[in-house]
Motif scaffolding. Structure first.
Motif, short mmCIF file in Angstrom:
data_model
loop_
_atom_site.label_atom_id
_atom_site.label_comp_id
_atom_site.label_asym_id
_atom_site.label_seq_id
_atom_site.Cartn_x
_atom_site.Cartn_y
_atom_site.Cartn_z
N LYS A 112 47.76 39.57 38.69
CA LYS A 112 46.40 40.12 38.64
C LYS A 112 45.76 39.80 37.29
O LYS A 112 46.21 40.26 36.25
N ASP A 146 42.41 40.26 36.58
CA ASP A 146 41.14 40.96 36.39
C ASP A 146 40.96 41.29 34.90
O ASP A 146 41.88 41.80 34.28
N ARG A 147 39.80 40.96 34.40
CA ARG A 147 39.43 41.26 33.01
C ARG A 147 40.22 40.46 31.97
O ARG A 147 40.12 40.72 30.79
N TYR A 173 40.96 32.22 39.19
CA TYR A 173 39.78 32.90 39.75
C TYR A 173 40.18 33.72 40.97
O TYR A 173 39.81 34.88 41.10
N GLY A 233 41.74 36.95 40.30
CA GLY A 233 40.93 38.03 39.74
C GLY A 233 40.16 37.74 38.48
O GLY A 233 39.29 38.52 38.09
N ALA A 234 40.44 36.61 37.80
CA ALA A 234 39.69 36.31 36.58
C ALA A 234 38.25 35.96 36.95
O ALA A 234 38.00 35.36 37.99
N SER A 235 37.32 36.33 36.10
CA SER A 235 35.92 35.98 36.33
C SER A 235 35.70 34.53 35.89
O SER A 235 36.26 34.09 34.88
N ASP A 267 31.53 37.20 43.76
CA ASP A 267 32.94 37.03 43.44
C ASP A 267 33.84 37.31 44.63
O ASP A 267 34.77 36.58 44.90
N ARG A 299 35.72 34.15 46.63
CA ARG A 299 37.19 34.18 46.70
C ARG A 299 37.66 34.13 48.15
O ARG A 299 38.63 33.46 48.49
#
Lengths: 321, 129
Positions: free
Chosen positions: A282, A284-285, A305, A308-310, B27, B31
Motif C-alpha cells: 500500500k 497511499d501517501r 499508482y 495507491g500512490a498519487s 484516481d 485504477r
C-alpha cells in the motif's frame, strides 16, 4: 496592461485574456490542447515572477516550485517573461577535477563550474564535449558553494560520449554544462512522508542526491527506502557509502538487489522494482522516485499508482542506466 | 418546469461535489480501468499523466461540469484505438467502471443515472460511428 516576453519578443495582453491567447493572437507557435487547464500540453515556465497559484493547478509540486504554469488558464497580473520547457540554451564552462572508476563500467566524474549553477538534487544537465557531442546526465550530489557537480557515467560499448569520458577525458579538461532540468527532485515541506526510491544501475545517481538532500539539508524524518538493482554485485557500486549512511540515519533503509546469481546473504535476489512493490503493497501517501531503465520505470510507475500512490507524487527519470 | 429542469442540470456537477469530487473519482476510475483486462491494452505505453488528465476531462464532462472537448476531438482522439479494435464491448466496460467508481464513492443512484446518460452521449463519437 501587462506585457509578455517570449522568445525575445514582447506582446501586450488585452483585457482578461490568457497568456496562451496573447501568444496565439500574435501567431506564436506554441503547443496547446484543451485550453481549460486539464491536458497540460501548453506547459510553460515563468522566468521572473512566481505565476498565480490558479495557473499552477494540477502541476507537480516540483514543477510549481520551478515556476511552471499553464498559459491557457493564466491571466497575467504582472509583466511576465516566459519560455517553453527545456529550451534554455546557455552553456557554462566547467573543469574536470576528479575522475575514477566506480565499477567495471561506471565512472565517477566531478566537475567544477566556473559560474554558479542553480539546481535541485536529482535534476539532470546536458554535458557537451569539444566535438559537440551532447548527452544528459543526472547530478549525483547536492548544491554546494564550490559549484561542484558529480556524475556517475555508465560506459556503453558504443557510447559516443561515455567512451570519450572513459578514453580521452582527463583532469583539467573542460566540458560545457547546460542549466539543470527535470522535476525528479526532493521537495521540502513534507518531512514526515515515507519515500520509496527505486533505481537500476546508474539510476542510483539522482536518487543518491535526493536522499542526501532529504537527510542533510531538510532533516527528513519519514522513512526512506532505497532499492538499488543490478545484475551482479559489481554494479552495486555505492554499497559501502549507502551502508554507512544507513548506520548514521535510522530512518534510511538500503536494499541492494541482484537480478543475477546471488552468492552472499548481503543481497536480496530479484529485480529491485518487484522486491520494492512486494514489500510495500500500500503506497497511499508515499512519495515515489523511479530512475533507470525506461521499461522498469514505466512498469513500476503504473504498479505504484495502482498500489495507491498519487501520480503527482511519482517522480521518474528514465535513461540507459 | 423547464426552469426547474435547467437548474437541476446546472447543479449536477455541484451535487456531485464539483472539481474536488472529480479529482477523487479520477484516481479510483483510472485504477479500475488499468486493472481491467478487457480494456487495459488500449492504455499501454501512453503517458500516464496525460492519460489521467484526459480521464479527468472526461469525468468532468460526465459530471455535467465545464468541458471544452467537442465530438470531433472525441472522434480524432479515439480513431487509433478504433483501428486497434475498440468496440461497444469496450465502451460498456468503461461505463461499468465509471458506475462502480460512483457507487464506491456513495453517490446516489439518481445522480449515477444522470452521469451514465451524459457519458453515454459520447459513444458514437468515441467509436467513430
Amino acid at each position: 496592461m501587462t506585457r509578455i516576453k517570449f522568445d525575445d519578443q514582447f506582446f501586450e495582453s488585452e483585457n482578461d485574456e490568457t497568456v496562451l491567447h496573447t501568444l496565439l493572437r500574435n501567431n506564436q507557435q506554441v503547443p496547446y490542447g484543451c485550453k481549460a487547464g486539464a491536458c497540460q500540453c501548453c506547459l510553460m515556465r515563468s522566468l521572473e515572477n512566481t505565476p498565480s497559484e490558479k495557473s499552477q493547478v494540477g502541476l507537480k509540486d516540483t514543477q510549481q516550485k520551478q515556476n511552471y504554469f499553464l498559459p491557457c488558464i493564466c491571466i497575467p497580473e504582472n509583466d511576465m517573461t516566459i519560455e517553453l520547457p527545456n529550451t534554455g540554451a546557455t552553456w557554462l564552462e566547467s573543469e574536470v577535477i576528479e575522475k575514477k572508476p566506480l565499477s567495471e563500467n561506471v565512472i565517477f566524474l566531478k566537475l567544477k563550474s566556473k559560474e554558479p549553477l542553480a539546481f535541485f538534487a536529482g535534476q539532470f544537465v546536458n554535458l557537451k564535449n569539444e566535438a559537440g557531442v551532447i548527452r544528459s546526465y543526472s547530478i549525483a550530489n547536492i548544491p554546494n558553494s564550490t559549484h561542484e557537480l558529480e556524475f556517475h557515467i555508465r560506459i556503453l560499448p558504443n557510447g559516443q560520449f561515455s567512451r570519450f569520458v572513459a578514453d580521452e577525458l582527463e583532469i583539467g579538461m573542460l566540458l560545457s554544462v547546460s542549466h539543470a532540468q527535470g522535476s525528479c527532485h526532493y521537495v521540502e515541506g513534507k518531512s514526515e512522508q515515507s519515500l520509496l526510491l527505486v533505481g537500476t544501475g546508474t539510476g542510483l545517481a539522482p536518487l543518491y542526491g535526493i536522499i542526501r538532500d532529504a537527510l542533510e539539508n531538510h532533516n527528513h524524518i519519514g522513512k526512506i527506502h532505497l532499492f538499488h538493482g543490478s545484475r551482479d554485485a559489481s554494479g552495486l557500486y555505492f554499497e559501502d557509502k549507502l551502508r554507512e549512511m544507513e548506520k548514521n540515519h535510522s530512518n534510511f533503509h538500503y536494499t541492494p538487489c541482484l537480478s543475477g546469481e546471488v552468492k552472499s546473504r548481503k543481497y536480496t535476489k530479484g529485480r529491485a522494482n518487484q522486491i520494492a512493490l512486494e514489500k510495500f503493497i500500500k503506497l497511499d501517501r508515499w512519495r515515489v522516485y523511479l530512475c533507470g531503465q525506461p521499461d522498469m520505470v514505466l512498469q513500476t510507475k503504473k504498479m505504484a499508482y495502482m498500489q495507491g500512490a498519487s501520480l503527482k507524487e511519482i517522480y521518474t527519470d528514465a535513461f540507459l542506466s | 418546469m423547464s426552469d426547474t429542469l435547467n437548474t437541476e442540470n446546472a447543479t449536477l456537477f455541484e451535487q456531485l461535489g464539483g472539481e474536488g469530487a472529480v479529482d477523487v473519482a479520477v484516481d479510483i476510475f483510472y485504477r479500475k480501468v488499468l486493472a481491467d483486462h478487457r480494456i487495459n491494452r488500449f492504455f499501454d505505453g501512453v503517458d500516464m499523466e496525460k492519460q489521467a488528465a484526459k480521464q479527468k476531462a472526461f469525468l468532468t464532462m460526465a459530471f455535467g461540469g465545464p468541458a471544452n472537448y467537442t465530438g470531433k476531438d472525441m472522434r480524432d482522439g479515439h480513431a487509433k484505438l478504433v483501428k486497434m479494435g475498440l468496440d461497444d464491448s469496450h465502451f460498456d466496460a468503461v461505463m461499468e467502471n465509471l458506475k462502480a467508481t460512483l457507487a464506491e464513492l456513495g453517490v446516489a443512484q439518481n445522480l449515477i443515472d444522470q452521469v451514465d446518460a451524459l457519458a453515454e452521449t459520447t459513444r458514437a463519437d468515441v467509436l467513430g460511428k
